[in-house]
Write a protein that holds these residues in place. Structure first.
Motif, PDB file in Angstrom:
ATOM      1  N   ALA A  20      37.237  -3.651  67.755  1.00  0.00           N
ATOM      2  CA  ALA A  20      36.672  -4.960  68.089  1.00  0.00           C
ATOM      3  C   ALA A  20      36.149  -4.967  69.525  1.00  0.00           C
ATOM      4  N   LYS A  21      36.906  -4.363  70.438  1.00  0.00           N
ATOM      5  CA  LYS A  21      36.464  -4.284  71.835  1.00  0.00           C
ATOM      6  C   LYS A  21      35.189  -3.458  71.960  1.00  0.00           C
ATOM      7  N   ARG A  22      35.119  -2.363  71.221  1.00  0.00           N
ATOM      8  CA  ARG A  22      33.933  -1.507  71.279  1.00  0.00           C
ATOM      9  C   ARG A  22      32.708  -2.227  70.729  1.00  0.00           C
ATOM     10  N   ILE A  23      32.905  -3.032  69.687  1.00  0.00           N
ATOM     11  CA  ILE A  23      31.782  -3.801  69.133  1.00  0.00           C
ATOM     12  C   ILE A  23      31.292  -4.815  70.163  1.00  0.00           C
ATOM     13  N   LYS A  24      32.221  -5.499  70.801  1.00  0.00           N
ATOM     14  CA  LYS A  24      31.842  -6.484  71.815  1.00  0.00           C
ATOM     15  C   LYS A  24      31.106  -5.829  72.980  1.00  0.00           C
ATOM     16  N   ALA A  25      31.483  -4.587  73.285  1.00  0.00           N
ATOM     17  CA  ALA A  25      30.862  -3.874  74.403  1.00  0.00           C
ATOM     18  C   ALA A  25      29.569  -3.174  73.999  1.00  0.00           C
ATOM     19  N   GLY A  26      29.204  -3.271  72.726  1.00  0.00           N
ATOM     20  CA  GLY A  26      27.987  -2.617  72.254  1.00  0.00           C
ATOM     21  C   GLY A  26      28.117  -1.123  72.081  1.00  0.00           C
ATOM     22  N   LYS A  27      29.360  -0.624  71.980  1.00  0.00           N
ATOM     23  CA  LYS A  27      29.599   0.812  71.841  1.00  0.00           C
ATOM     24  C   LYS A  27      29.883   1.229  70.402  1.00  0.00           C
ATOM     25  N   LEU A  28      30.039   0.267  69.512  1.00  0.00           N
ATOM     26  CA  LEU A  28      30.287   0.552  68.102  1.00  0.00           C
ATOM     27  C   LEU A  28      29.442  -0.395  67.269  1.00  0.00           C
ATOM     28  N   PHE A  29      28.734   0.152  66.304  1.00  0.00           N
ATOM     29  CA  PHE A  29      27.897  -0.657  65.427  1.00  0.00           C
ATOM     30  C   PHE A  29      28.500  -0.648  64.025  1.00  0.00           C
ATOM     31  N   SER A  30      28.630  -1.826  63.444  1.00  0.00           N
ATOM     32  CA  SER A  30      29.286  -1.971  62.148  1.00  0.00           C
ATOM     33  C   SER A  30      28.678  -3.156  61.418  1.00  0.00           C
ATOM     34  N   ASN A  31      28.807  -3.142  60.082  1.00  0.00           N
ATOM     35  CA  ASN A  31      28.356  -4.309  59.318  1.00  0.00           C
ATOM     36  C   ASN A  31      29.385  -5.430  59.353  1.00  0.00           C
ATOM     37  N   ARG A  32      30.496  -5.176  60.044  1.00  0.00           N
ATOM     38  CA  ARG A  32      31.512  -6.204  60.262  1.00  0.00           C
ATOM     39  C   ARG A  32      31.489  -6.616  61.727  1.00  0.00           C
ATOM     40  N   SER A  33      31.851  -7.860  61.984  1.00  0.00           N
ATOM     41  CA  SER A  33      31.858  -8.363  63.354  1.00  0.00           C
ATOM     42  C   SER A  33      33.198  -8.077  64.022  1.00  0.00           C
ATOM     43  N   ALA A  34      33.227  -8.263  65.336  1.00  0.00           N
ATOM     44  CA  ALA A  34      34.481  -8.107  66.070  1.00  0.00           C
ATOM     45  C   ALA A  34      35.523  -9.095  65.559  1.00  0.00           C
ATOM     46  N   VAL A  35      35.078 -10.276  65.177  1.00  0.00           N
ATOM     47  CA  VAL A  35      35.996 -11.286  64.631  1.00  0.00           C
ATOM     48  C   VAL A  35      36.650 -10.772  63.350  1.00  0.00           C
ATOM     49  N   ASP A  36      35.871 -10.083  62.509  1.00  0.00           N
ATOM     50  CA  ASP A  36      36.424  -9.528  61.267  1.00  0.00           C
ATOM     51  C   ASP A  36      37.513  -8.497  61.569  1.00  0.00           C
ATOM     52  N   TYR A  37      37.252  -7.645  62.545  1.00  0.00           N
ATOM     53  CA  TYR A  37      38.240  -6.625  62.908  1.00  0.00           C
ATOM     54  C   TYR A  37      39.523  -7.270  63.432  1.00  0.00           C
ATOM     55  N   LEU A  38      39.370  -8.282  64.263  1.00  0.00           N
ATOM     56  CA  LEU A  38      40.544  -8.949  64.822  1.00  0.00           C
ATOM     57  C   LEU A  38      41.316  -9.705  63.748  1.00  0.00           C
ATOM     58  N   ALA A  39      40.594 -10.274  62.789  1.00  0.00           N
ATOM     59  CA  ALA A  39      41.265 -10.989  61.698  1.00  0.00           C
ATOM     60  C   ALA A  39      42.086 -10.027  60.848  1.00  0.00           C
ATOM     61  N   GLU A  40      41.544  -8.841  60.608  1.00  0.00           N
ATOM     62  CA  GLU A  40      42.303  -7.853  59.838  1.00  0.00           C
ATOM     63  C   GLU A  40      43.542  -7.408  60.608  1.00  0.00           C
ATOM     64  N   ALA A  41      43.395  -7.205  61.914  1.00  0.00           N
ATOM     65  CA  ALA A  41      44.554  -6.834  62.728  1.00  0.00           C
ATOM     66  C   ALA A  41      45.630  -7.912  62.656  1.00  0.00           C
ATOM     67  N   GLU A  42      45.205  -9.167  62.655  1.00  0.00           N
ATOM     68  CA  GLU A  42      46.162 -10.272  62.574  1.00  0.00           C
ATOM     69  C   GLU A  42      46.881 -10.273  61.227  1.00  0.00           C
ATOM     70  N   ARG A  43      46.157  -9.985  60.155  1.00  0.00           N
ATOM     71  CA  ARG A  43      46.791  -9.929  58.826  1.00  0.00           C
ATOM     72  C   ARG A  43      47.814  -8.794  58.769  1.00  0.00           C
ATOM     73  N   ILE A  44      47.459  -7.664  59.361  1.00  0.00           N
ATOM     74  CA  ILE A  44      48.386  -6.529  59.377  1.00  0.00           C
ATOM     75  C   ILE A  44      49.649  -6.888  60.154  1.00  0.00           C
ATOM     76  N   ASP A  45      49.471  -7.528  61.307  1.00  0.00           N
ATOM     77  CA  ASP A  45      50.631  -7.923  62.120  1.00  0.00           C
ATOM     78  C   ASP A  45      51.521  -8.896  61.361  1.00  0.00           C
ATOM     79  N   THR A  46      50.902  -9.834  60.663  1.00  0.00           N
ATOM     80  CA  THR A  46      51.673 -10.820  59.900  1.00  0.00           C
ATOM     81  C   THR A  46      52.508 -10.139  58.824  1.00  0.00           C
TER      82      THR A  46
END
Length: 417
Positions: free
Chosen positions: A384-410
């Motif tokens: 997610a940080k890399r996407i925000k910094a423009g260092k990683l390109f994905s069809n998912r947004s940084a928000v999507d990555y963070l949401a998945e991390a939150e689900r895993i933590d839960t």
């Protein structure tokens, strides 16, 4: 296919060639004596007749057909797109692949403590990037000219794929290899999402610019392509499908990928075995699960189709809690990768069902699950940080990555606190 002198000239002008009934495109000129001598200087024997015939037709080019290779029972869709040649813009050119193989052979001899002649026994001549290669045996003897396929194994997360580097002899000579090339689906079907022939067909379209003779030649070449279509429908209609292995496998694969229960039943009634391996090591059940056809998967289970150890992992991203429990009860194994696949698609109830056998198996199994959850959540946050910094390109947004991390933590907190 007989060609007139004018058609031969037109093929050459459009960088097309015919070899063993196949159309090669983006072709290079035939090999000359100097290049052949340079190749053979690195070999334990002469270039086999079949490969030499190909190189005398075109010394490199591209191929647009399907090829299946069976590695010890694993049915693998082999990517064969390039005929290596000098100074190509591929992953490596022909000289680069020869140098690579020489280095590998020298290293293997050194590790095994045996002398090495400095020559190659197997010459790489085709493949796809660094993932697939085709070799021809150049050592004098009964195997001279035989074609060997090699595929790189993919990480375990690629459910149903090869997970270790694999080798298989697939043809007695290069001509035999080209006779294996086919189309599993109609390359001219406008509804098809993907075809291995797409770029080849674009190359044939260029012939239309040559006027009537070009249009006529294009039609003849397209007819040649149609001859390679593995169409199972006529065999189903005339009752011979069950006796034609490749056609019946494709028929069942198509029905399973579509989740077509009536057609699966028709195929079974026609004598097809719904437990037959179709792709990878999976049968109709695994194909249904991989494409999210849960009703069809349940129907197959009702028919007594057995479950394999990795069946759950294949369908983990789409599966319901009830079906997950059913598969586990029938012998499917769970693993952290299956849990994470379900979490990625927000199927949290299914993910929790898959965690139970891991938690109950042993402290080590539970610990491995916990570590996998921690590692994936951290990776999602880093991405997610890399996407925000423009260092990683994905069809998912940084928000999507963070949401998945939150689900895993839960999930992790619910399981381990």
């Amino acid at each position: 296919m007989e060609l007139s002198p004018a058609e031969h000239q037109l093929l050459q002008a459009h960088h097309l060639a015919l070899f063993e009934g196949c159309v090669v495109f983006d072709t290079q000129p035939p090999i000359d004596a100097q290049a052949l001598a340079r190749v053979e200087a690195h070999l334990a024997g002469p270039v086999p007749a079949g490969l030499l015939q190909l190189w005398q037709t075109c010394f490199g080019g591209r191929v647009g057909y399907d090829l299946e290779v069976v590695y010890d029972g694993h049915r693998h869709p082999f990517s064969f797109s390039e005929l290596f040649y000098p100074d190509s813009d591929g992953y490596r050119d022909l000289w680069g692949w020869i140098e690579h193989e020489l280095e590998q052979a020298e290293e293997a001899a050194r590790e095994q403590g045996r002398p090495w002649s400095g020559k190659l026994d197997y010459l790489p001549f085709a493949g796809f990037e660094y993932l697939e290669r085709l070799y021809v045996c150049v050592t004098p003897g009964p195997d001279h000219g035989a074609v060997i396929a090699w595929s790189r194994g993919l990480p375990p997360a690629w459910a149903g794929s090869l997970h270790q580097d694999s080798l298989a002899r697939i043809a007695d000579d290069v001509g035999g290899l080209f006779r294996l090339l086919a189309y599993e689906e109609d390359p001219f079907d406008p509804q098809a999402e993907y075809s291995s022939a797409s770029e080849l067909l674009e190359a044939l379209d260029e012939l239309e610019g040559a006027g009537e003779v070009g249009v006529a030649l294009k039609a003849r070449l397209e007819a040649l392509l149609r001859q390679r279509l593995l169409d199972w429908r006529p065999a189903l209609a005339d009752g011979s499908l069950a006796h034609q292995p490749r056609l019946r496998q494709l028929a069942m694969l198509d029905a399973a990928e579509q989740g077509d229960i009536p057609r699966l039943q028709t195929l079974r009634d026609a004598g097809c075995d719904l437990t037959e391996t179709l792709r990878g090591r999976g049968a109709s059940l695994e194909s249904c699960l991989q494409h999210g056809h849960l009703e069809a998967a349940s129907w197959l289970l009702d028919q007594g189709v057995p479950v394999q150890a990795d069946t759950l992992l294949v369908g983990a991203a789409q599966i319901t809690p009830a079906l997950a429990a059913r598969l586990l009860g029938m012998g499917a194994l769970s693993e952290p990768g299956a849990v994470l696949s379900a979490v990625a698609q927000d199927h949290m109830a299914s993910a929790e069902v898959m965690t139970r056998p891991l938690l109950e198996a042993s402290p080590a199994s539970a610990s491995a699950l916990r570590e996998a959850l921690l590692e994936r959540a951290e990776q999602q946050r880093r991405d997610a940080k890399r996407i925000k910094a423009g260092k990683l390109f994905s069809n998912r947004s940084a928000v999507d990555y963070l949401a998945e991390a939150e689900r895993i933590d839960t999930l992790r907190q619910r399981l381990f606190t």
